[in-house]
Design an enzyme around this catalytic site. Structure first.
Site, PDB file in Angstrom:
ATOM      1  N   ARG A 116     -58.777 -60.793   1.133  1.00  0.00           N
ATOM      2  CA  ARG A 116     -59.903 -61.110   2.018  1.00  0.00           C
ATOM      3  C   ARG A 116     -59.433 -61.492   3.420  1.00  0.00           C
ATOM      4  O   ARG A 116     -60.049 -61.125   4.421  1.00  0.00           O
ATOM      5  CB  ARG A 116     -60.725 -62.259   1.434  1.00  0.00           C
ATOM      6  CG  ARG A 116     -61.512 -61.905   0.191  1.00  0.00           C
ATOM      7  CD  ARG A 116     -62.372 -63.072  -0.259  1.00  0.00           C
ATOM      8  NE  ARG A 116     -63.330 -63.461   0.764  1.00  0.00           N
ATOM      9  CZ  ARG A 116     -64.516 -62.886   0.938  1.00  0.00           C
ATOM     10  NH1 ARG A 116     -64.880 -61.873   0.174  1.00  0.00           N
ATOM     11  NH2 ARG A 116     -65.331 -63.319   1.874  1.00  0.00           N
TER      12      ARG A 116
ATOM     13  N   ILE B  90     -65.946 -40.570  17.242  1.00  0.00           N
ATOM     14  CA  ILE B  90     -66.958 -40.750  18.288  1.00  0.00           C
ATOM     15  C   ILE B  90     -67.707 -39.457  18.558  1.00  0.00           C
ATOM     16  O   ILE B  90     -68.754 -39.464  19.211  1.00  0.00           O
ATOM     17  CB  ILE B  90     -66.338 -41.270  19.596  1.00  0.00           C
ATOM     18  CG1 ILE B  90     -65.443 -40.208  20.254  1.00  0.00           C
ATOM     19  CG2 ILE B  90     -65.579 -42.565  19.367  1.00  0.00           C
ATOM     20  CD1 ILE B  90     -65.015 -40.552  21.663  1.00  0.00           C
ATOM     21  N   ASP B  91     -67.194 -38.323  18.048  1.00  0.00           N
ATOM     22  CA  ASP B  91     -67.777 -37.019  18.385  1.00  0.00           C
ATOM     23  C   ASP B  91     -69.115 -36.746  17.691  1.00  0.00           C
ATOM     24  O   ASP B  91     -69.859 -35.858  18.117  1.00  0.00           O
ATOM     25  CB  ASP B  91     -66.802 -35.895  18.026  1.00  0.00           C
ATOM     26  CG  ASP B  91     -65.515 -35.963  18.822  1.00  0.00           C
ATOM     27  OD1 ASP B  91     -65.539 -36.544  19.921  1.00  0.00           O
ATOM     28  OD2 ASP B  91     -64.491 -35.435  18.354  1.00  0.00           O
TER      29      ASP B  91
ATOM     30  N   PHE C 121     -51.369 -35.689  11.131  1.00  0.00           N
ATOM     31  CA  PHE C 121     -50.226 -35.303  10.298  1.00  0.00           C
ATOM     32  C   PHE C 121     -50.481 -33.915   9.713  1.00  0.00           C
ATOM     33  O   PHE C 121     -50.820 -33.768   8.537  1.00  0.00           O
ATOM     34  CB  PHE C 121     -50.035 -36.356   9.196  1.00  0.00           C
ATOM     35  CG  PHE C 121     -48.804 -36.176   8.355  1.00  0.00           C
ATOM     36  CD1 PHE C 121     -47.556 -35.998   8.929  1.00  0.00           C
ATOM     37  CD2 PHE C 121     -48.894 -36.208   6.974  1.00  0.00           C
ATOM     38  CE1 PHE C 121     -46.425 -35.839   8.147  1.00  0.00           C
ATOM     39  CE2 PHE C 121     -47.774 -36.060   6.174  1.00  0.00           C
ATOM     40  CZ  PHE C 121     -46.530 -35.875   6.765  1.00  0.00           C
TER      41      PHE C 121
END
Length: 327
Positions: A55, A128-129, A74
């Site tokens: 936690r 974000i696209d 990658f």
């Protein structure tokens, strides 16, 4: 039912990824599962860089931008031999579930791990696209939107002072959602997005029409890769006689503390991913991905969402029509 799960972030970072990791970790621990954080995406999975999370590992993370686990591209993960090493690393630790936060390329890797190694994989849309199928919005989209609109507001101040035309290049790859939303929220006079054929002369004609109506300055929002911004600025200036400058916002769009909606969306998706892993779903056809549709959590097979005919979110044509009416 899974007993140990891993979580990783892959590809380009997006605000809200930390909130998603937190959602996964807290929900998994509440269900009695062990959670391993995998550093630097699939690269870390291949290099066996994993750490057990508790936690406190995700305390004070909900408001932080970026991803504390790190992310990397990658491409070597396409090699079956590389994936065998990654699967071996997970099997040795007893990890039988994996949450992957990223875009469609990250989804593809997760699907292969399910089909080839039996790992129960769930993908969360982090980019974000806003170009991932199966969801109305991706984690990070609304934070990036705020960043772009703030930049447009600042450019409007200086453009109006100098009676200048400003071109703003917005991220989005092959999806115009971020540009389109920013154009509406920022009051841009003109817009160019991948979903609609772009011609320089058409844009110039629209700008000239605005000038004829008495418009003394203008903001043009354009999605990256559609044109060379500096070259376009010179062309517009030559054709209109108005000073024109281009601004490439670049990676600043990926940074910053996530806005409230992204924090909520990421938290909901993270918890929902754990719920999926706890349920008795059939993973023989591959992994699943999570989305939000009409504000409800949904899931679909990854293979469906990354299929060529579904590979990106649907064009928001109604948004585009609205933007055109407001020009």
């Amino acid at each position: 039912m899974v007993k140990k799960i891993g979580v990783l972030t892959s590809g380009g970072d997006a605000p809200g990824m930390n909130a998603a990791i937190r959602g996964v970790v807290r929900a998994a621990l509440s269900a009695g599962l062990d959670v391993f954080g995998i550093e630097d995406g699939y690269l870390g999975l291949y290099e066996n860089r994993m750490k057990k999370l508790d936690r406190y590992s995700v305390s004070d993370m909900i408001n932080r931008g970026g991803t504390f686990l790190g992310s990397a591209r990658f491409p070597e993960f396409r090699d079956p031999e590389v994936r065998k090493v990654a699967l071996k690393n997970m099997h040795e630790r007893g990890i039988d579930g994996l949450v992957v936060i990223g875009g469609d390329g990250s989804y593809a890797g997760a699907d292969l791990l399910t089909k080839e190694g039996g790992i129960h994989c769930v993908g969360l849309p982090g980019t974000i696209d806003n170009d991932v199928a199966g969801t109305d919005y991706t984690i990070g989209f609304f934070t990036a939107l705020e960043t772009v609109v703030e930049a447009i507001d600042r450019l409007r101040d200086t453009s109006s002072s100098h009676q200048r035309i400003s071109i703003v290049e917005v991220m989005g790859r092959y999806c115009g959602d971020l540009t389109l939303a920013a154009a509406i929220a920022g009051g841009c006079e003109f817009i160019a997005i991948p979903e609609v054929e772009f011609k320089r002369d058409d844009l110039v004609a629209e700008i000239k029409a605005g000038i004829a109506k008495g418009k003394k300055h203008a903001i043009v929002a354009i999605t990256e890769k559609l044109d060379d911004i500096d070259s376009l600025a010179k062309y517009i200036e030559k054709e209109t006689g108005r000073e024109t400058r281009g601004t490439v916002l670049g990676h600043i769009q990926r940074g910053g503390a996530p806005v409230a909606y992204d924090r909520i969306l990421a938290s909901r998706m993270g918890a929902y991913a754990v719920d999926l892993l706890l349920q008795d779903h059939d993973y023989k056809k591959g992994g699943f991905c999570v989305g939000v549709q009409n504000e409800k959590m949904v899931h679909e097979l990854i293979s469906v969402c990354i299929a060529p005919e579904n590979k990106k979110s649907k064009f928001k044509e109604d948004w585009y029509d609205t933007a055109k009416k407001l020009f």
